[in-house]
Design a protein around this motif. Structure first.
Motif, PDB file in Angstrom:
ATOM      1  N   ALA A   1      -5.548  -8.289   1.366  1.00 38.72           N
ATOM      2  CA  ALA A   1      -5.436  -7.200   2.337  1.00 38.72           C
ATOM      3  C   ALA A   1      -4.105  -6.476   2.158  1.00 38.72           C
ATOM      4  N   ALA A   2      -4.108  -5.163   2.388  1.00 34.99           N
ATOM      5  CA  ALA A   2      -2.837  -4.422   2.429  1.00 34.99           C
ATOM      6  C   ALA A   2      -2.082  -4.875   3.673  1.00 34.99           C
ATOM      7  N   LYS A   3      -0.847  -5.297   3.496  1.00 33.98           N
ATOM      8  CA  LYS A   3      -0.071  -5.801   4.629  1.00 33.98           C
ATOM      9  C   LYS A   3       1.209  -5.011   4.846  1.00 33.98           C
ATOM     10  N   ARG A   4       1.787  -4.494   3.740  1.00 31.29           N
ATOM     11  CA  ARG A   4       3.029  -3.713   3.839  1.00 31.29           C
ATOM     12  C   ARG A   4       2.730  -2.290   3.369  1.00 31.29           C
ATOM     13  N   PHE A   5       2.814  -1.348   4.279  1.00 31.58           N
ATOM     14  CA  PHE A   5       2.519   0.052   3.982  1.00 31.58           C
ATOM     15  C   PHE A   5       3.840   0.771   3.711  1.00 31.58           C
TER      16      PHE A   5
ATOM     17  N   PHE B   1       0.902  -1.161   0.000  1.00 34.40           N
ATOM     18  CA  PHE B   1       0.000   0.000   0.000  1.00 34.40           C
ATOM     19  C   PHE B   1       0.934   1.202   0.000  1.00 34.40           C
ATOM     20  N   VAL B   2       1.161   1.786  -1.177  1.00 40.22           N
ATOM     21  CA  VAL B   2       2.183   2.816  -1.349  1.00 40.22           C
ATOM     22  C   VAL B   2       1.572   4.202  -1.164  1.00 40.22           C
ATOM     23  N   VAL B   3       2.154   4.987  -0.275  1.00 43.58           N
ATOM     24  CA  VAL B   3       1.671   6.337   0.019  1.00 43.58           C
ATOM     25  C   VAL B   3       2.731   7.331  -0.454  1.00 43.58           C
TER      26      VAL B   3
ATOM     27  N   ARG C   1       9.148 -10.421   5.191  1.00 38.31           N
ATOM     28  CA  ARG C   1       9.213 -11.456   4.166  1.00 38.31           C
ATOM     29  C   ARG C   1       8.004 -12.380   4.111  1.00 38.31           C
ATOM     30  N   GLU C   2       7.290 -12.527   5.203  1.00 39.13           N
ATOM     31  CA  GLU C   2       6.205 -13.497   5.262  1.00 39.13           C
ATOM     32  C   GLU C   2       4.853 -12.800   5.176  1.00 39.13           C
ATOM     33  N   GLU C   3       3.829 -13.569   4.823  1.00 31.76           N
ATOM     34  CA  GLU C   3       2.463 -13.048   4.848  1.00 31.76           C
ATOM     35  C   GLU C   3       1.941 -13.105   6.276  1.00 31.76           C
ATOM     36  N   LEU C   4       1.529 -11.963   6.819  1.00 32.84           N
ATOM     37  CA  LEU C   4       0.930 -11.906   8.150  1.00 32.84           C
ATOM     38  C   LEU C   4      -0.583 -11.902   7.990  1.00 32.84           C
ATOM     39  N   PHE C   5      -1.203 -13.028   8.318  1.00 32.86           N
ATOM     40  CA  PHE C   5      -2.631 -13.219   8.044  1.00 32.86           C
ATOM     41  C   PHE C   5      -3.438 -12.891   9.291  1.00 32.86           C
ATOM     42  N   GLY C   6      -3.577 -11.600   9.550  1.00 34.79           N
ATOM     43  CA  GLY C   6      -4.305 -11.135  10.714  1.00 34.79           C
ATOM     44  C   GLY C   6      -4.186  -9.622  10.798  1.00 34.79           C
ATOM     45  N   PRO C   7      -4.688  -9.006  11.862  1.00 37.02           N
ATOM     46  CA  PRO C   7      -4.774  -7.535  11.933  1.00 37.02           C
ATOM     47  C   PRO C   7      -3.458  -6.848  12.291  1.00 37.02           C
ATOM     48  N   VAL C   8      -2.399  -7.173  11.552  1.00 36.90           N
ATOM     49  CA  VAL C   8      -1.065  -6.626  11.806  1.00 36.90           C
ATOM     50  C   VAL C   8      -0.580  -5.888  10.566  1.00 36.90           C
ATOM     51  N   ALA C   9      -0.279  -4.606  10.715  1.00 31.34           N
ATOM     52  CA  ALA C   9       0.222  -3.782   9.618  1.00 31.34           C
ATOM     53  C   ALA C   9       1.696  -3.474   9.838  1.00 31.34           C
ATOM     54  N   THR C  10       2.467  -3.501   8.764  1.00 25.55           N
ATOM     55  CA  THR C  10       3.882  -3.160   8.814  1.00 25.55           C
ATOM     56  C   THR C  10       4.114  -1.921   7.960  1.00 25.55           C
ATOM     57  N   VAL C  11       4.723  -0.890   8.535  1.00 32.92           N
ATOM     58  CA  VAL C  11       4.946   0.372   7.815  1.00 32.92           C
ATOM     59  C   VAL C  11       6.441   0.550   7.554  1.00 32.92           C
ATOM     60  N   PHE C  12       6.784   0.824   6.295  1.00 34.58           N
ATOM     61  CA  PHE C  12       8.170   1.010   5.871  1.00 34.58           C
ATOM     62  C   PHE C  12       8.371   2.455   5.412  1.00 34.58           C
ATOM     63  N   ARG C  13       9.476   3.055   5.806  1.00 32.17           N
ATOM     64  CA  ARG C  13       9.848   4.401   5.369  1.00 32.17           C
ATOM     65  C   ARG C  13      10.784   4.280   4.163  1.00 32.17           C
TER      66      ARG C  13
ATOM     67  N   GLN D   1      -9.178   0.168   6.601  1.00 30.76           N
ATOM     68  CA  GLN D   1     -10.104  -0.805   6.025  1.00 30.76           C
ATOM     69  C   GLN D   1      -9.353  -1.892   5.264  1.00 30.76           C
ATOM     70  N   ALA D   2      -8.337  -1.490   4.499  1.00 29.48           N
ATOM     71  CA  ALA D   2      -7.592  -2.446   3.698  1.00 29.48           C
ATOM     72  C   ALA D   2      -6.837  -3.453   4.560  1.00 29.48           C
ATOM     73  N   ARG D   3      -6.427  -3.055   5.746  1.00 27.70           N
ATOM     74  CA  ARG D   3      -5.690  -3.963   6.615  1.00 27.70           C
ATOM     75  C   ARG D   3      -6.624  -4.823   7.473  1.00 27.70           C
ATOM     76  N   LEU D   4      -7.766  -4.275   7.889  1.00 29.16           N
ATOM     77  CA  LEU D   4      -8.601  -4.958   8.879  1.00 29.16           C
ATOM     78  C   LEU D   4      -9.838  -5.639   8.318  1.00 29.16           C
ATOM     79  N   LEU D   5     -10.089  -5.531   7.011  1.00 35.14           N
ATOM     80  CA  LEU D   5     -11.227  -6.240   6.435  1.00 35.14           C
ATOM     81  C   LEU D   5     -11.116  -7.725   6.735  1.00 35.14           C
TER      82      LEU D   5
END
Length: 466
Positions: free
Chosen positions: A265-269, A236-238, A358-370, A253-257
């Motif tokens: 689902a968006a997992k890597r922001f 999910f690129v901002v 590196r892995e798919e996190l299949f749950g309500p966990v978001a990872t944000v990268f700068r 919404q994209a992470r928690l649907l």
């Protein structure tokens, strides 16, 4: 033996179902084969009409089906109702468009011949489906497959047997012939034998890449058509000109649907430096506002994880990421209450090669990268073995489309969260699988695209080239 359906919000047994025995499996495979011989000859207008009836059945029993989903895998009830409605929409789509998608195509060829491309069904198709969208995943296989003249057999996830039986009942109530759609309540250890069975013409799987590799290997060995829709770790690129209010709202919404349990689902922001701090602060605040609780409550945003063991796996990934040096800005642990509930979580400063990277996190966990800029954002977005979906957020639509074209993914969205739509093909690349579902592409996956050449005897000579 019996299969128990367990409510992940309470731990209580919802119901139990008898497994399909080996003799019953044989009977159902034979019945499907016999039904196919008749169903393939059924006029497509009749098949379309029955799909329209299936849509009516779905809408007429929306509360019953939504309750099945919520009780068996914990989806918030509002989302369960929406899933049933989307299945009805899908049935209506193919009820309207199947004939045009499958119509003969006259192709200009040699002047002395008439050449036609036709689409013919293949036979019984096996679907191996997951629990996270227990109706939608099945219907996006079943509707086009049945419309094309094939018959379907379903091996559903073991924790949603009630949904599997209910879907079979939908088609029966709609008027489809016995054997057109059959549920097999069998274990994963029996899948290989069913895929290899001579009566099965093709197989489709939605699930993990590990399961996909196993099924794809068997299907390949047997020279059978397969479609694999596997996992994803969607970026999910901002960008610096993203409309921040809409972007943050969509990010949550994209992470928690579906309580975070979605392959698209968006997992890597991935956020450029200019707006990174603002995005993280607002994203953490918005994630923290989400209501976690009873999935039958209309106000609930996030329900339980589908099984306790899945929640444990998710938490282990989070803990290993933090041990590697990541920072937890929100959540990071199960909720101390009955049921498999996990707090909405935001991780930052995640090192390369940590699980959250590196892995798919299949749950309500978001990872944000700068990242420093657009080019770095695209590079980070593509730095994954998955290639299902991706989105980019920017005020500049031309820029957004340019970035979208550079994503290594089957789906790319500008200023919209990744989603499936009956009118558009759906599927991924890389370790996210191959083949497409939905739209015209989905209905032609399991057909024989046959060329017919018609020419008077004594016409032009034959070219001696293959």
């Amino acid at each position: 033996m019996s299969i128990e359906s367990v409510n992940p919000a309470t731990g209580e047994v919802v119901d139990s179902y008898d497994e399909t025995s080996e003799s019953q499996r044989e009977d159902r495979l034979e019945r499907a084969t016999e039904t196919y011989a008749e169903w393939r000859e059924t006029p497509i207008e009749r098949r379309q009409g029955l799909l329209s009836e299936a849509a009516d059945v779905l809408r007429g029993n929306v509360e019953e089906y939504a309750t099945f989903m919520t009780e068996e895998m914990g989806k918030p009830i509002v989302q369960s109702r929406a899933e049933v409605e989307k299945c009805a929409w899908l049935c209506e789509y193919y009820a309207e468009h199947a004939a045009s998608h499958l119509q003969d195509e006259v192709v200009a060829s040699a002047p002395e011949a008439r050449t036609v491309v036709v689409h013919e069904p293949l036979g019984p198709v096996l679907a191996i489906m997951p629990w996270n969208f227990p109706f939608w995943q099945v219907f996006r296989f079943a509707a086009p497959t049945l419309a094309a003249g094939n018959v379907g057999l379903l091996k559903h996830a073991s924790n949603v047997p009630g949904c599997a039986r209910a879907i079979e009942d939908v088609f029966r109530e709609a008027g489809f012939p016995e054997g057109a759609f059959t549920t097999l309540l069998i274990g994963s250890d029996e899948i290989d034998a069913v895929v290899a069975d001579d009566r099965i013409a093709g197989v489709t799987l939605t699930g993990s890449d590990g399961a996909g590799r196993a099924v794809g290997e068997t299907a390949g060995r047997e020279l059978k058509k397969s479609v694999l829709e596997l996992g994803g770790s969607d970026p999910f690129v901002v960008l610096e000109d993203a409309p921040m209010d809409e972007t943050v709202q969509a990010a949550v919404q994209a992470r928690l649907l579906n309580s975070g349990q979605s392959c698209i689902a968006a997992k890597r922001f991935v956020v450029v430096d200019d707006v990174y701090d603002e995005f993280v602060d607002r994203f953490v605040e918005a994630m923290d506002e989400q209501v976690v609780g009873d999935p039958t409550d209309e106000r609930t945003d996030v329900g339980p994880q589908a099984r306790p063991d899945l929640m444990d796996e998710l938490h282990e990934q989070v803990e290993k990421t933090l041990e590697a040096g990541g920072e937890c800005r929100l959540g990071g642990e199960p909720i101390d209450r009955e049921g498999a509930f996990y707090r909405p979580t935001v991780l930052t400063d995640v090192p390369e090669d940590a699980p959250a990277d590196r892995e798919e996190l299949f749950g309500p966990v978001a990872t944000v990268f700068r990242v420093p800029d657009e080019a770095a954002a695209i590079e980070k977005a593509n730095d994954t073995r998955f290639g299902l979906g991706a989105s980019v957020w920017t005020e500049d639509l031309e820029r957004g489309e340019r970035v979208a074209r550079r994503f290594e993914s089957g789906l790319a969205f500008v200023n919209e969260l990744v989603k499936s739509d009956p009118r558009l093909p759906f599927g991924g690349i890389k370790d996210s699988g191959y083949g497409r579902e939905l739209a015209e592409d989905g209905i032609t996956e399991f057909v024989n695209t046959k060329t017919i050449w018609v020419q008077r005897a004594g016409g032009a000579g034959t070219e001696m080239v293959e």
